[in-house]
Design a protein around this motif. Structure first.
Motif, PDB file in Angstrom:
ATOM      1  N   LEU B   8       2.622   8.228 -12.741  1.00 40.93           N
ATOM      2  CA  LEU B   8       3.624   9.115 -11.957  1.00 40.93           C
ATOM      3  C   LEU B   8       3.057  10.346 -11.657  1.00 40.93           C
ATOM      4  CD1 LEU B   8       7.330   7.844 -13.214  1.00 40.93           C
ATOM      5  CD2 LEU B   8       6.251   7.612 -11.036  1.00 40.93           C
ATOM      6  N   LEU B  11       0.140  10.361  -9.266  1.00 42.90           N
ATOM      7  CA  LEU B  11       0.738   9.754  -7.934  1.00 42.90           C
ATOM      8  C   LEU B  11       1.476  11.047  -7.132  1.00 42.90           C
ATOM      9  CD1 LEU B  11       2.196   6.453  -8.876  1.00 42.90           C
ATOM     10  CD2 LEU B  11       0.242   6.652  -7.560  1.00 42.90           C
ATOM     11  N   ALA B  12       2.407  11.745  -7.991  1.00 43.57           N
ATOM     12  CA  ALA B  12       2.997  12.855  -7.552  1.00 43.57           C
ATOM     13  C   ALA B  12       2.426  13.936  -6.871  1.00 43.57           C
ATOM     14  CB  ALA B  12       3.919  13.658  -8.538  1.00 43.57           C
ATOM     15  N   PRO B  31      13.074   3.079   2.891  1.00 38.41           N
ATOM     16  CA  PRO B  31      12.045   3.888   2.705  1.00 38.41           C
ATOM     17  C   PRO B  31      11.482   4.028   1.412  1.00 38.41           C
ATOM     18  CG  PRO B  31      14.344   5.036   3.208  1.00 38.41           C
ATOM     19  CD  PRO B  31      14.483   3.780   3.244  1.00 38.41           C
ATOM     20  N   ILE B  32      12.311   3.662   0.522  1.00 41.22           N
ATOM     21  CA  ILE B  32      11.611   3.875  -1.102  1.00 41.22           C
ATOM     22  C   ILE B  32      10.554   2.833  -1.016  1.00 41.22           C
ATOM     23  CG2 ILE B  32      12.311   3.644  -3.579  1.00 41.22           C
ATOM     24  CD1 ILE B  32      15.127   4.211  -2.764  1.00 41.22           C
ATOM     25  N   LYS B  35       7.660   3.817   0.909  1.00 41.16           N
ATOM     26  CA  LYS B  35       6.988   5.054   0.331  1.00 41.16           C
ATOM     27  C   LYS B  35       6.064   4.369  -0.945  1.00 41.16           C
ATOM     28  CE  LYS B  35       9.231   7.668  -2.903  1.00 41.16           C
ATOM     29  NZ  LYS B  35      10.076   8.935  -3.096  1.00 41.16           N
ATOM     30  N   GLN B  36       6.426   3.414  -1.546  1.00 43.21           N
ATOM     31  CA  GLN B  36       5.918   2.815  -2.723  1.00 43.21           C
ATOM     32  C   GLN B  36       4.659   1.984  -2.386  1.00 43.21           C
ATOM     33  OE1 GLN B  36       8.638   0.754  -5.283  1.00 43.21           O
ATOM     34  NE2 GLN B  36       9.585   2.824  -5.807  1.00 43.21           N
ATOM     35  N   MET B  39       1.912   4.265  -1.187  1.00 42.62           N
ATOM     36  CA  MET B  39       1.572   5.259  -2.173  1.00 42.62           C
ATOM     37  C   MET B  39       0.503   4.564  -3.350  1.00 42.62           C
ATOM     38  SD  MET B  39       3.848   7.310  -4.831  1.00 42.62           S
ATOM     39  CE  MET B  39       4.969   7.682  -3.514  1.00 42.62           C
ATOM     40  N   PRO B 195      11.704  -2.291  -5.699  1.00 41.75           N
ATOM     41  CA  PRO B 195      11.392  -0.604  -5.753  1.00 41.75           C
ATOM     42  C   PRO B 195      11.974  -0.339  -7.063  1.00 41.75           C
ATOM     43  CG  PRO B 195      13.072  -1.370  -4.258  1.00 41.75           C
ATOM     44  CD  PRO B 195      12.910  -2.416  -4.404  1.00 41.75           C
ATOM     45  N   GLY B 196      12.681  -1.245  -7.870  1.00 41.57           N
ATOM     46  CA  GLY B 196      13.337  -0.608  -9.089  1.00 41.57           C
ATOM     47  C   GLY B 196      12.074  -0.598 -10.363  1.00 41.57           C
ATOM     48  N   TRP B 198       8.858   0.038  -9.863  1.00 42.93           N
ATOM     49  CA  TRP B 198       7.792   0.741  -8.941  1.00 42.93           C
ATOM     50  C   TRP B 198       6.293   0.306  -9.550  1.00 42.93           C
ATOM     51  CZ3 TRP B 198       4.344   3.918 -11.019  1.00 42.93           C
ATOM     52  CH2 TRP B 198       4.700   4.426 -12.132  1.00 42.93           C
ATOM     53  N   MET B 202       3.396  -1.582  -7.216  1.00 44.12           N
ATOM     54  CA  MET B 202       2.158  -1.040  -6.771  1.00 44.12           C
ATOM     55  C   MET B 202       1.071  -1.932  -7.497  1.00 44.12           C
ATOM     56  SD  MET B 202       2.719   3.076  -6.717  1.00 44.12           S
ATOM     57  CE  MET B 202       4.415   3.746  -6.480  1.00 44.12           C
TER      58      MET B 202
END
Lengths: 98, 318, 392
Positions: B8, B11-12, B31-32, B35-36, B39, B195-196, B198, B202
């Motif tokens: 994280l 990634l941030a 959008p979540i 973005k995942q 990313m 998305p929960g 993540w 990914m």
């Protein structure tokens, strides 16, 4: 001779500037606002990962900083998912405008 | 290209490829998901997008949330559209007119534009073997036009075109298992994600982008408007979907199935249904049969998946 | 130098595409266009072109893939007919509205129902509002020449609109005629290198194609699109002038035949014009002052130029190889639009002919001229619109 408005439009309605949505501040949509309580924050970054509006600012070191209130819609996902520290949340939702 | 570490903090530090200022509802799951997906790797990406919530809300007038090249042409054809972009890329690289920058081609579509009206062009593009990935953000209805049923809508759900009425209580059909249909196309990689979860999502995107050929990912995207749930529970519901095995997380790589996340404790389906107003009528005593039918279906699918996954592991071990 | 060959319209257009070597073609088979793309496919698989051929699963996907490829930034072509064109209807508008220079030979075929695979103009006419440039061809030579010119016209940086090159299904697409091919090098030089505008493949400057536009800007986008269309005739003529320098063959916005001193005129497009010219010669031998106007550029329609060309005639018969049910034939509607600007208006009648590939015979041309003579003399019109060649 100055151009008419319709003459200035981009060909084929193509949007020429990537990420131009940043010019539209969705922060005005909020009725609830998240408050970051730094002393309870373990910097897990879940709030940043789950924010639908990319409204958690991040420092150069990859740590979360303040909320971006220009865009935050106040959905509350961050507050709900925040693990907090020792049972105390690092994000709480407050009514906007108070 | 080396795979990006999925930490994280690392990634941030990266730049968003999908910007804020988009017009999706507060608390929207789409959008979540986007973005995942964007990313997960640093590959250059070009995306096509079917008409729908994501599309209209991310690109309107002179505003676009996309920081990658992006094209929306119509509702049923994001797969066909991106297949044209991909074909042009291959043609120009082959002719030496442009350099090969290892561009990845993505098509985004909601369940409406994927399961139903977009199904033909999806099937065609996958069959032709284009080097592309189709990502369906599945919120279980035609949300952009006001919550109408799609073939992805779960059994019993209340939508505006199959309302929970006095005679017909919501959607009578079970949802279409599109992920399996895509597996039947024999494409090299298919996966379901949430998305929960993540990191699982990914990892799957990373894996997919290392494979040449057509790939498909079906990702659940909670919609608090259509699901009649709280504004803040998109991620909680995305996790519950996985924990109740309503939305199992698995992948099928070259025909071999593997469950990628096994819930520590399989929760009853009602845990996922209760927080959603679209299932409220199913909790009325006269509709008890509906809850059972829904649970039985989820159980049967999960059992089948576990068996296939076990067989897959056994095959690998040989 | 040029090479004389005996080929069908489909072969000739396939040859044009081979010489132009588009970067991507996305196509789906449909009679009578199938054979055009089939021939092109063998060029692809024999490595004679660099084209990436996408064999899509429907015409809607064909145009969608063409749009994706054109937006990506390269030269794109496809071909279709009838139901195929009808299936891609929404995408035609999108291609034009997005200003993508896609070129499409359209092998004109009747629209169902009833199902009919033969030649008439109902498909192209159904697409006349889409914003595509439309050129109609009388024979295989024109189809070939128009295809070559269409790329220059469509890709012109002031234009950048998709263009369809129409030819009669079976009559032109499948009949063998004498055609003069241009040399490969000359075609390449004439068409030139493709210039991409806002290509998706420009990774450093990401663009977003296809935004939602609301009530406050859509009208202006269409105003801008209308403006582009007004520039097309000039470009068509410039390209035709260059083309004449290269081949000696002259093209304009339309063709006139023995019209200058005519008292009556027939307006007709495509292959039927050929038959009509023969009959006009016969009538001219008998002293009847009849002439012909054959529109080539149907969209945009050159109203003023056609009005000027028909200014002096007393009676006009417009022959339509398509109908608009509940209205007049599409070509008639355009011609009367042109007539509106004339000081003294001629009588104009509308004949619907040749639907579903029904042969247009010399006797029909004679019927029309005989009627025109009556109309010119008496000034009286029996019925404005009539179907001719009908089995009563």
């Amino acid at each position: 001779m100055s151009k008419k408005y319709w003459e200035t439009l981009p060909q084929g309605s193509v949007v020429l500037e990537a990420g131009s949505s940043a010019k539209f501040k969705t922060g005005g949509w909020r009725s609830m606002r998240p408050k970051w309580i730094e002393e309870n924050c373990i910097q897990c970054m879940f709030c940043w990962m789950y924010c639908p509006d990319m409204s958690v600012k991040v420092t150069a070191e990859g740590k979360r900083a303040e909320f971006d209130y220009d865009y935050c819609k106040g959905c509350g996902i961050c507050a709900l998912e925040c693990p907090g520290k020792k049972g105390k949340k690092a994000i709480v939702m407050e009514e906007e405008g108070k | 290209m080396t795979t990006k570490p999925l930490r994280l903090k690392e990634l941030a530090k990266g730049e968003d490829r999908f910007a804020h200022g988009h017009r999706m509802c507060a608390g929207c799951g789409a959008p979540i998901v986007v973005k995942q997906v964007l990313m997960a790797t640093d590959y250059p990406i070009i995306a096509a997008n079917a008409t729908g919530c994501l599309e209209v809300s991310s690109c309107i007038q002179e505003y676009t949330a996309w920081k990658i090249p992006w094209i929306h042409s119509a509702f049923e054809n994001s797969a066909a559209t991106i297949s044209g972009v991909e074909a042009m890329y291959r043609s120009l690289v082959k002719q030496g007119k442009i350099d090969d920058k290892q561009v990845k081609f993505l098509a985004f579509g909601g369940d409406g534009g994927t399961y139903d009206i977009g199904f033909q062009s999806l099937s065609g593009a996958m069959e032709r073997g284009h080097d592309m990935m189709y990502v369906c953000y599945d919120n279980g209805a035609y949300m952009n036009t006001g919550i109408q049923r799609s073939s992805a809508t779960p059994f019993g759900a209340n939508t505006t075109t199959c309302p929970a009425g006095d005679v017909i209580p919501g959607k009578p059909q079970q949802r279409k298992d599109l992920t399996r249909i895509m597996a039947a196309h024999g494409i090299p990689y298919i996966a379901q994600a949430s998305p929960g979860n993540w990191m699982d999502l990914m990892k799957k995107v990373q894996k997919a982008f290392e494979i040449r050929g057509p790939k498909f990912m079906n990702i659940i995207a909670p919609c608090n408007r259509g699901w009649r749930s709280r504004t803040d529970d998109a991620i909680t519901l995305a996790k519950l979907a996985v924990e109740t095995c309503y939305w199992p997380l698995y992948e099928i790589e070259n025909g071999v199935t593997r469950v990628t996340v096994k819930p520590k404790e399989k929760k009853p389906l009602v845990d996922f249904l209760k927080p959603q107003g679209r299932f409220k009528h199913m909790f009325a005593p006269e509709n008890e049969g509906m809850l059972k039918q829904a649970q039985d279906y989820v159980d049967a699918q999960w059992d089948r998946l576990l068996k296939e996954s076990a067989a897959g592991e056994a095959e690998k071990a040989e | 130098m040029g090479t004389i060959v005996a080929v069908t319209g489909n072969e000739a257009c396939a040859q044009a595409l081979k010489q132009i070597n588009p970067d991507v073609c996305a196509a789906y088979p449909i009679t009578p266009a199938t054979d055009l793309m089939q021939r092109f496919s063998s060029f692809v698989n024999d490595g004679k072109v660099d084209t990436e051929l996408v064999l899509v699963e429907s015409e809607h996907s064909a145009m969608s893939a063409c749009i994706g490829a054109a937006a990506a930034g390269g030269r794109v072509a496809t071909a279709t007919s009838s139901q195929g064109l009808a299936l891609m209807w929404e995408m035609l508008y999108i291609a034009a509205g997005t200003r993508l220079p896609i070129v499409m030979p359209l092998v004109n075929r009747a629209l169902s129902a009833p199902l009919n695979i033969h030649g008439d103009h109902s498909d192209g006419m159904g697409a006349r509002d889409t914003g595509w440039i439309q050129l109609y061809s009388e024979n295989a030579q024109e189809a070939y020449d128009n295809t070559v010119q269409a790329f220059r016209i469509a890709e012109h940086l002031d234009i950048r609109l998709p263009a369809m090159v129409c030819m009669d299904g079976f009559i032109v697409s499948h009949s063998i005629e004498r055609v003069e091919y241009i040399d490969d090098g000359d075609v390449k030089k004439f068409v030139g290198k493709f210039k991409a505008v806002h290509p998706l493949l420009d990774l450093d400057n990401p663009k977003s194609y296809g935004p939602l536009i609301l009530t406050d800007m859509y009208h202006e986008y269409k105003r801008a699109q209308h403006e582009v269309m007004t520039k097309v005739p000039g470009v068509v003529l410039d390209v035709a002038a260059d083309f004449e320098k290269m081949t000696g063959r002259k093209y304009g916005l339309f063709e006139t035949y023995r019209l200058d001193d005519a008292e009556m005129a027939i307006v007709v497009m495509s292959s039927a014009a050929g038959t009509t010219k023969d009959i006009i010669d016969q009538y001219r031998d008998r002293g009847v002052k009849i002439g012909l106007l054959k529109p080539r550029m149907f969209r945009p329609f050159p109203f003023q130029e056609i009005a000027d060309a028909l200014n002096h005639v007393k009676a006009i018969a417009v022959l339509d190889r398509a109908d608009s049910f509940g209205g007049y034939g599409p070509l008639f509607s355009e011609i009367t639009g042109a007539v509106m600007s004339m000081k003294s208006k001629p009588a104009v009648i509308n004949k619907i002919f040749g639907l579903g590939g029904r042969d247009y015979l010399p006797v029909q041309a004679e019927q029309v001229i005989d009627e025109l003579i009556q109309v010119a003399e008496t000034g009286k019109v029996e019925a404005i619109k009539e179907y001719i060649g009908v089995r009563e």
